[in-house]
Design a protein around this motif. Structure first.
Motif, PDB file in Angstrom:
ATOM      1  N   ASP A   4       1.123  -1.448   0.046  1.00  0.00           N
ATOM      2  CA  ASP A   4      -0.162   0.129   0.208  1.00  0.00           C
ATOM      3  C   ASP A   4       0.828   1.743   0.141  1.00  0.00           C
ATOM      4  OD1 ASP A   4      -1.931   1.905   1.157  1.00  0.00           O
ATOM      5  OD2 ASP A   4      -3.224   1.121   1.654  1.00  0.00           O
ATOM      6  N   ASN A   5       0.670   1.589  -1.265  1.00  0.00           N
ATOM      7  CA  ASN A   5       1.991   2.687  -0.602  1.00  0.00           C
ATOM      8  C   ASN A   5       1.535   4.397  -0.047  1.00  0.00           C
ATOM      9  OD1 ASN A   5       3.848   1.678  -3.518  1.00  0.00           O
ATOM     10  ND2 ASN A   5       2.467   2.630  -4.824  1.00  0.00           N
ATOM     11  N   ALA A   6       0.673   4.510  -0.247  1.00  0.00           N
ATOM     12  CA  ALA A   6      -0.307   5.356   0.580  1.00  0.00           C
ATOM     13  C   ALA A   6      -0.029   5.226   1.983  1.00  0.00           C
ATOM     14  CB  ALA A   6      -1.345   5.602   0.204  1.00  0.00           C
ATOM     15  N   LEU A   7      -0.079   3.789   2.262  1.00  0.00           N
ATOM     16  CA  LEU A   7       0.703   3.607   3.997  1.00  0.00           C
ATOM     17  C   LEU A   7       1.838   3.606   3.549  1.00  0.00           C
ATOM     18  CD1 LEU A   7      -0.144   2.922   6.438  1.00  0.00           C
ATOM     19  CD2 LEU A   7      -0.680  -0.132   5.674  1.00  0.00           C
ATOM     20  N   SER A  12       6.457   6.116   6.709  1.00  0.00           N
ATOM     21  CA  SER A  12       7.892   7.530   6.139  1.00  0.00           C
ATOM     22  C   SER A  12       7.755   8.785   6.644  1.00  0.00           C
ATOM     23  CB  SER A  12       8.186   7.432   4.540  1.00  0.00           C
ATOM     24  OG  SER A  12       8.123   5.678   4.644  1.00  0.00           O
ATOM     25  N   LEU A  13       6.520   9.399   6.412  1.00  0.00           N
ATOM     26  CA  LEU A  13       6.260  11.026   6.750  1.00  0.00           C
ATOM     27  C   LEU A  13       6.168  10.584   8.751  1.00  0.00           C
ATOM     28  CD1 LEU A  13       6.304  14.035   6.292  1.00  0.00           C
ATOM     29  CD2 LEU A  13       3.585  13.329   6.636  1.00  0.00           C
ATOM     30  N   ILE A  14       5.370  10.352   9.020  1.00  0.00           N
ATOM     31  CA  ILE A  14       5.297   9.858  11.197  1.00  0.00           C
ATOM     32  C   ILE A  14       6.705  10.185  11.089  1.00  0.00           C
ATOM     33  CG2 ILE A  14       5.380   9.153  12.457  1.00  0.00           C
ATOM     34  CD1 ILE A  14       1.876   8.179  10.221  1.00  0.00           C
ATOM     35  N   TYR A  41      -2.660   9.752   4.584  1.00  0.00           N
ATOM     36  CA  TYR A  41      -2.779   8.596   3.648  1.00  0.00           C
ATOM     37  C   TYR A  41      -3.656   8.767   2.451  1.00  0.00           C
ATOM     38  CZ  TYR A  41      -4.555   3.670   2.945  1.00  0.00           C
ATOM     39  OH  TYR A  41      -4.485   3.000   2.310  1.00  0.00           O
ATOM     40  N   THR A  42      -5.036   9.798   2.753  1.00  0.00           N
ATOM     41  CA  THR A  42      -5.614   9.823   0.660  1.00  0.00           C
ATOM     42  C   THR A  42      -5.420  10.683   0.586  1.00  0.00           C
ATOM     43  OG1 THR A  42      -7.014  11.310   2.377  1.00  0.00           O
ATOM     44  CG2 THR A  42      -8.103   9.498   2.412  1.00  0.00           C
ATOM     45  N   HIS A  48       3.419  13.191  -2.033  1.00  0.00           N
ATOM     46  CA  HIS A  48       4.498  12.533  -2.489  1.00  0.00           C
ATOM     47  C   HIS A  48       5.571  13.465  -3.823  1.00  0.00           C
ATOM     48  CE1 HIS A  48       3.647  10.864  -5.972  1.00  0.00           C
ATOM     49  NE2 HIS A  48       4.525  10.217  -6.161  1.00  0.00           N
ATOM     50  N   CYS A  49       3.913  14.432  -4.028  1.00  0.00           N
ATOM     51  CA  CYS A  49       5.198  15.022  -4.867  1.00  0.00           C
ATOM     52  C   CYS A  49       5.799  16.089  -4.647  1.00  0.00           C
ATOM     53  CB  CYS A  49       4.432  15.284  -6.301  1.00  0.00           C
ATOM     54  SG  CYS A  49       3.615  14.508  -7.273  1.00  0.00           S
ATOM     55  N   GLU A  50       5.945  16.876  -3.339  1.00  0.00           N
ATOM     56  CA  GLU A  50       6.539  17.515  -2.729  1.00  0.00           C
ATOM     57  C   GLU A  50       7.720  16.401  -1.826  1.00  0.00           C
ATOM     58  OE1 GLU A  50       6.236  20.982  -2.895  1.00  0.00           O
ATOM     59  OE2 GLU A  50       4.745  20.378  -3.833  1.00  0.00           O
ATOM     60  N   LEU A  51       8.581  17.649  -2.067  1.00  0.00           N
ATOM     61  CA  LEU A  51       9.853  17.705  -0.583  1.00  0.00           C
ATOM     62  C   LEU A  51       9.395  17.140   0.510  1.00  0.00           C
ATOM     63  CD1 LEU A  51      12.795  19.891  -1.891  1.00  0.00           C
ATOM     64  CD2 LEU A  51      12.769  17.577  -2.430  1.00  0.00           C
TER      65      LEU A  51
END
Length: 123
Positions: A4-7, A12-14, A41-42, A48-51
């Motif tokens: 699940d790429n969103a997960l 990773s952001l967390i 998530y949604t 993910h397009c931003e740094l």
């Protein structure tokens, strides 16, 4: 749903925010709250397009995530896996223990994992 790429991005952001602010990951998810984590998530396909650095900075500022003293990276006695790798560890764990694949269930499971003993062990 496996891989699940969103997960993966959410976890990773967390991890990135936790490292930057020197906070336990449970503190990060609890400070953000379920609705914000669900929004990350949604909307991960856009975020993910931003740094990741600038995305993290926005969330840190908007939710006033304080700097703590939990610096697990500095205390580590071996080469530390990067935040993407740890994000993948959490993604796989959450995928393995979640009861079904709807978004609310995924977010609920994410909170259970980050607030359990295993999160401290991963860190």
């Amino acid at each position: 749903m496996k891989n699940d790429n969103a997960l993966f991005y959410t976890c990773s952001l967390i991890e990135f925010i936790g490292r930057r602010q020197k906070q336990k990951r449970a503190y990060i998810v609890n400070t953000l709250g379920k609705s914000v984590v669900k929004r990350i998530y949604t909307h991960s396909d856009v975020l993910h397009c931003e740094l990741i650095d600038s995305v993290a900075e926005e969330f840190i500022n908007m939710w006033s995530i304080k700097t703590g003293d939990f610096d697990n990276v500095a205390k580590c006695k071996y080469e530390v896996p990067d935040y993407w790798t740890i994000g993948e560890v959490y993604e796989r764990l959450i995928e393995d223990v979640q009861p079904n694949e709807n978004v609310d269930s995924i977010i609920e499971t994410l909170f259970k994992v980050y607030n359990s003993w295993i999160s401290d062990s991963i860190s």
